[in-house]
Scaffold this motif. Sequence first.
Motif, PDB file in Angstrom:
ATOM      1  N   ASP A  76     -44.959 -99.898 -15.574  1.00 39.86           N
ATOM      2  CA  ASP A  76     -43.718 -98.864 -15.840  1.00 39.86           C
ATOM      3  C   ASP A  76     -44.168 -97.395 -15.552  1.00 39.86           C
ATOM      4  O   ASP A  76     -43.372 -96.552 -15.046  1.00 39.86           O
ATOM      5  N   ARG A  79     -43.566 -97.335 -11.959  1.00 40.56           N
ATOM      6  CA  ARG A  79     -42.499 -96.823 -11.668  1.00 40.56           C
ATOM      7  C   ARG A  79     -41.843 -95.683 -11.857  1.00 40.56           C
ATOM      8  O   ARG A  79     -41.022 -94.963 -11.035  1.00 40.56           O
ATOM      9  N   THR A  82     -43.250 -93.255  -9.125  1.00 40.56           N
ATOM     10  CA  THR A  82     -42.340 -93.428  -7.927  1.00 40.56           C
ATOM     11  C   THR A  82     -41.064 -92.764  -7.969  1.00 40.56           C
ATOM     12  O   THR A  82     -40.556 -92.412  -6.916  1.00 40.56           O
TER      13      THR A  82
END
Length: 564
Positions: A76, A79, A82
């Motif tokens: 997580d 992510r 990103t």
Amino acid sequence: MAALPLPAPPGGLGPASGLSDLRGELGAVLSSIDTQFDKASTALASSVDAIGGIVAALGEAAGVFEGGVGASAVSDLTRAATALLAVRDHVDQRSAEIATIEQATKALREAASNVMRCIQVLDVYGMNVKITAAGLPHFMDFADGMRAKLHEGDDQVRGLDAKLAMLDAGLRQMRESDQLLLNECRKVLPQVPNMLVEEAEALRAHHAGLARLAKSVSTLAQSIQTELFAAIGAIQVGDRVRQRLEHVAAGLVLAEGLGASAAPVHALLAGLADEAGREYARDLDAVIIALARLQDNAEQLVGLRTRNEGSNDEGQAFLSRLESGAAEAHGMIAQLDRTDSEGLATLDLILRTVDEVSAQAEAITDLRLDVQHMAINIGLSCRTAERVGRPVMVIANEIRTHSNKLDGVIEAILGAKQGLVDPSLRMKEQSTAAQSASGSQLGHFIDLIRECGNRTDAAMETVNTRAGEMHHTLSTASIALDEASGQGPQIMTLAAGLAQAAASGSPAEPSALQPVFDQIARSYTMAEERELHNRLLPAGISGIATASPVAVATDDDDEDDGLF
């Protein structure tokens, strides 16, 4: 196990010692074996508890970052980092959507303005109907009804225009917030998110290494556990020698009744004691060697502390860098949170505006139909009004003409409405995709990773603590068994003393010896004792059956068996 109530030994023992001395030395040997094996058994039981705790803790440590909460938190976090890289693109996309919405809003406000102008003209025509009709009730009612509808429509359209003005203000605020967000992006993109991604991947590799370490150590711990159970089984040697020596002691008591003719009985007891001593020495040596191997393995577990401390330091370094990166991105993330919050509020306003636009388009359609029907009714009434009919008819025709203009306005409203719906849906999707980059979630992921790291540290600390406990208890058991091994030579000395007593005595008649040999045989609890008994029998004495031996256990035996 309870030692036999034999008298204490008077001193050193040699082959010439009397039978009473032999009994005393035998009691001392039994007492010593009992004490040392009790210590060893208690220590090994504690070792079993410790190794069970170690295996459980290692399972916890391996599971936290391998497919568990920790692995999910690292994914997580990756992510989220990103998603930060995509913020600038999201802002650009949102700017394009805002421009589309602004165009639609502008078109809607122009349409609303046209509706209000048309209503104003129709209201004037309604007043002209009243004036031209010269107070005729029928025309007055029609005009009043139409004007009331027009005023109601005007209020609704003004309300829509006010909401569109609010939407314009919200869109301007979104543009300003997006500009602030872009300013923050320039400070941290792309270096900070890239660093967060790299550190997250490095942390994932670090955790994978910890999981592999925990698994390898768990394999060692499970091996120790298996060997420990085997050692506990092998420690039954103490129970076996105790039973054999108790049978020898009981035989000595029986031999007393034969006096100087007990030489064959002493020879049998010497053979039993000699075999018990040899088995004891052989089996106890094997147990001591197994315990030494267990201690070596346990030292490997204790050595895990040093390796784990290095891993702890490395894990803390990862967390420090992650927190530093999150702190650097704080301004951007805080602005992103504010922008997303404002964006959601504006999206909600857009959706409510869309609903109101649809309602207003329907209301204007109804207004157009009402006005046209009234104009038609006025026209029909003009046929019976001779004096005012013709001028009122002219006004009615103008009303129908202007009411038809509302059709074009309605089409413009419905077309512009779609310009609100499509961009707002796309903005909502973009907002959902970017939610993982929020500051609260980024902090939450780091907190989760820290919590999982703490759980792993606690589990490994448990391993260290319990490994130290096990090493100590194994040492205690080993010391106790080393002391117990010193009784092996004593047993062999006892056997030699019994052999000397047999050599110096005289045999009795077989008829007198047979009952004593039979009573001794009935005390045996092991097949080996029965077989040895038959091999050591003197001439004229009957042996015992060994094909289907049945162990005869006393109450004391049942209690003692549970100690090991």
